[in-house]
Design a protein around this motif. Structure first.
Motif, PDB file in Angstrom:
ATOM      1  N   ALA A  66       0.818  -1.214   0.000  1.00 18.90           N
ATOM      2  CA  ALA A  66       0.000   0.000   0.000  1.00 18.90           C
ATOM      3  C   ALA A  66       0.854   1.268   0.000  1.00 18.90           C
ATOM      4  O   ALA A  66       0.355   2.347  -0.297  1.00 18.90           O
ATOM      5  N   GLN A  67       2.140   1.122   0.316  1.00 17.26           N
ATOM      6  CA  GLN A  67       3.046   2.276   0.359  1.00 17.26           C
ATOM      7  C   GLN A  67       4.367   1.937  -0.311  1.00 17.26           C
ATOM      8  O   GLN A  67       5.418   2.439   0.074  1.00 17.26           O
ATOM      9  N   ALA A  68       4.341   1.081  -1.297  1.00 15.95           N
ATOM     10  CA  ALA A  68       5.570   0.581  -1.921  1.00 15.95           C
ATOM     11  C   ALA A  68       6.376   1.694  -2.575  1.00 15.95           C
ATOM     12  O   ALA A  68       5.831   2.661  -3.097  1.00 15.95           O
ATOM     13  N   ALA A  69       7.688   1.515  -2.525  1.00 17.83           N
ATOM     14  CA  ALA A  69       8.632   2.433  -3.172  1.00 17.83           C
ATOM     15  C   ALA A  69       8.494   3.859  -2.656  1.00 17.83           C
ATOM     16  O   ALA A  69       8.597   4.813  -3.413  1.00 17.83           O
ATOM     17  N   SER A  70       8.294   3.981  -1.362  1.00 21.84           N
ATOM     18  CA  SER A  70       8.214   5.312  -0.757  1.00 21.84           C
ATOM     19  C   SER A  70       9.589   5.976  -0.817  1.00 21.84           C
ATOM     20  O   SER A  70      10.602   5.328  -1.080  1.00 21.84           O
ATOM     21  N   ALA A  71       9.631   7.253  -0.557  1.00 25.05           N
ATOM     22  CA  ALA A  71      10.912   7.973  -0.539  1.00 25.05           C
ATOM     23  C   ALA A  71      11.856   7.358   0.484  1.00 25.05           C
ATOM     24  O   ALA A  71      13.058   7.224   0.241  1.00 25.05           O
ATOM     25  N   LYS A  72      11.311   6.931   1.617  1.00 24.38           N
ATOM     26  CA  LYS A  72      12.126   6.297   2.668  1.00 24.38           C
ATOM     27  C   LYS A  72      12.680   4.952   2.173  1.00 24.38           C
ATOM     28  O   LYS A  72      13.844   4.644   2.397  1.00 24.38           O
ATOM     29  N   ASP A  73      11.854   4.165   1.485  1.00 28.67           N
ATOM     30  CA  ASP A  73      12.318   2.891   0.899  1.00 28.67           C
ATOM     31  C   ASP A  73      13.444   3.138  -0.096  1.00 28.67           C
ATOM     32  O   ASP A  73      14.471   2.458  -0.084  1.00 28.67           O
ATOM     33  N   MET A  74      13.227   4.101  -0.981  1.00 28.77           N
ATOM     34  CA  MET A  74      14.223   4.364  -2.023  1.00 28.77           C
ATOM     35  C   MET A  74      15.544   4.861  -1.420  1.00 28.77           C
ATOM     36  O   MET A  74      16.618   4.446  -1.849  1.00 28.77           O
ATOM     37  N   ALA A  75      15.456   5.721  -0.422  1.00 30.00           N
ATOM     38  CA  ALA A  75      16.676   6.220   0.229  1.00 30.00           C
ATOM     39  C   ALA A  75      17.419   5.078   0.912  1.00 30.00           C
ATOM     40  O   ALA A  75      18.651   4.994   0.842  1.00 30.00           O
ATOM     41  N   PHE A  76      16.671   4.196   1.550  1.00 29.20           N
ATOM     42  CA  PHE A  76      17.289   3.052   2.222  1.00 29.20           C
ATOM     43  C   PHE A  76      17.991   2.141   1.213  1.00 29.20           C
ATOM     44  O   PHE A  76      19.150   1.766   1.395  1.00 29.20           O
ATOM     45  N   LEU A  77      17.288   1.768   0.140  1.00 23.76           N
ATOM     46  CA  LEU A  77      17.888   0.886  -0.871  1.00 23.76           C
ATOM     47  C   LEU A  77      19.090   1.554  -1.538  1.00 23.76           C
ATOM     48  O   LEU A  77      20.097   0.901  -1.815  1.00 23.76           O
ATOM     49  N   ARG A  78      18.992   2.828  -1.795  1.00 24.81           N
ATOM     50  CA  ARG A  78      20.113   3.573  -2.390  1.00 24.81           C
ATOM     51  C   ARG A  78      21.334   3.502  -1.479  1.00 24.81           C
ATOM     52  O   ARG A  78      22.447   3.238  -1.921  1.00 24.81           O
ATOM     53  N   ASP A  79      21.123   3.703  -0.177  1.00 24.23           N
ATOM     54  CA  ASP A  79      22.216   3.633   0.792  1.00 24.23           C
ATOM     55  C   ASP A  79      22.815   2.229   0.844  1.00 24.23           C
ATOM     56  O   ASP A  79      24.032   2.072   0.904  1.00 24.23           O
ATOM     57  N   ILE A  80      21.972   1.222   0.788  1.00 19.55           N
ATOM     58  CA  ILE A  80      22.456  -0.165   0.808  1.00 19.55           C
ATOM     59  C   ILE A  80      23.344  -0.435  -0.405  1.00 19.55           C
ATOM     60  O   ILE A  80      24.420  -1.019  -0.296  1.00 19.55           O
ATOM     61  N   VAL A  81      22.921   0.006  -1.569  1.00 18.79           N
ATOM     62  CA  VAL A  81      23.707  -0.215  -2.790  1.00 18.79           C
ATOM     63  C   VAL A  81      25.045   0.525  -2.704  1.00 18.79           C
ATOM     64  O   VAL A  81      26.077   0.018  -3.136  1.00 18.79           O
ATOM     65  N   LEU A  82      25.045   1.711  -2.128  1.00 19.42           N
ATOM     66  CA  LEU A  82      26.268   2.507  -2.038  1.00 19.42           C
ATOM     67  C   LEU A  82      27.235   2.026  -0.963  1.00 19.42           C
ATOM     68  O   LEU A  82      28.441   2.191  -1.101  1.00 19.42           O
ATOM     69  N   THR A  83      26.722   1.435   0.113  1.00 16.46           N
ATOM     70  CA  THR A  83      27.586   1.153   1.261  1.00 16.46           C
ATOM     71  C   THR A  83      27.772  -0.313   1.610  1.00 16.46           C
ATOM     72  O   THR A  83      28.534  -0.622   2.507  1.00 16.46           O
ATOM     73  N   SER A  84      27.096  -1.221   0.929  1.00 13.92           N
ATOM     74  CA  SER A  84      27.191  -2.624   1.335  1.00 13.92           C
ATOM     75  C   SER A  84      27.754  -3.491   0.229  1.00 13.92           C
ATOM     76  O   SER A  84      27.944  -3.053  -0.890  1.00 13.92           O
ATOM     77  N   LYS A  85      27.969  -4.735   0.589  1.00 14.76           N
ATOM     78  CA  LYS A  85      28.454  -5.697  -0.400  1.00 14.76           C
ATOM     79  C   LYS A  85      27.313  -6.562  -0.937  1.00 14.76           C
ATOM     80  O   LYS A  85      27.542  -7.559  -1.585  1.00 14.76           O
TER      81      LYS A  85
END
Length: 162
Positions: A66-85
């Protein structure tokens, strides 16, 4: 467990980690970590989650349909891609049964498009390789262990992320 982990508990701020186990051969050599959500009431737990995820090989990320791909979701996934393996990400849309059939398809397409647009510029190969599934919440929690085991079997099967 809620006595120690619920945001309303006075003890929760002192709990860094809870370890539970299950004797299942399919889980041999696999650790499943259930981290607090990205909007956890206790900010320290949110930070612990973000730091822990940097060392994970795979991520099963739950989004409310019901709230998929929210700004908070996108920021979190973006951070994961930038900082994790993380080399493998599965986005799991929950509460999909609360939507009509047409809404389900629309939400899935919107989520895929939003994630690809957000992450594609960072890591196009990873963004294109993200998998998407949805689950019906009316079967939970009664069938949650069976559902989890089914998802694990699928995820660890050869070629799932290829």
């Amino acid at each position: 467990l809620p006595k120690y982990t619920a945001a309303s508990s006075e003890l929760a701020q002192y709990v860094k980690l809870c370890t539970l186990g299950i004797n299942a051969e399919i889980l041999s050599g696999i650790d499943i970590i259930d981290t607090p959500g990205i909007d956890d009431a206790i900010k320290a737990r949110e930070e612990l989650s973000a730091n822990y995820l940097k060392s994970c090989d795979s991520l099963l990320y739950l989004m409310n349909a019901a709230q998929a791909a929210s700004a908070k979701d996108m920021a979190f996934l973006r951070d994961i891609v930038l900082t994790s393996k993380n080399s493998e990400i599965l986005v799991l849309l929950t509460h999909i049964d609360k939507l009509s059939e047409a809404e389900r398809l629309s939400v899935l397409e919107y989520t895929q498009r939003s994630v690809l647009e957000e992450l594609g510029e960072l890591n196009d190969e990873l963004a294109k390789n993200i998998k998407y599934k949805s689950i019906l919440t009316n079967s939970l929690p009664k069938k949650s262990l069976k559902l989890l085991m089914s998802l694990i079997r699928e995820i660890i099967s050869p070629g799932f992320f290829n």
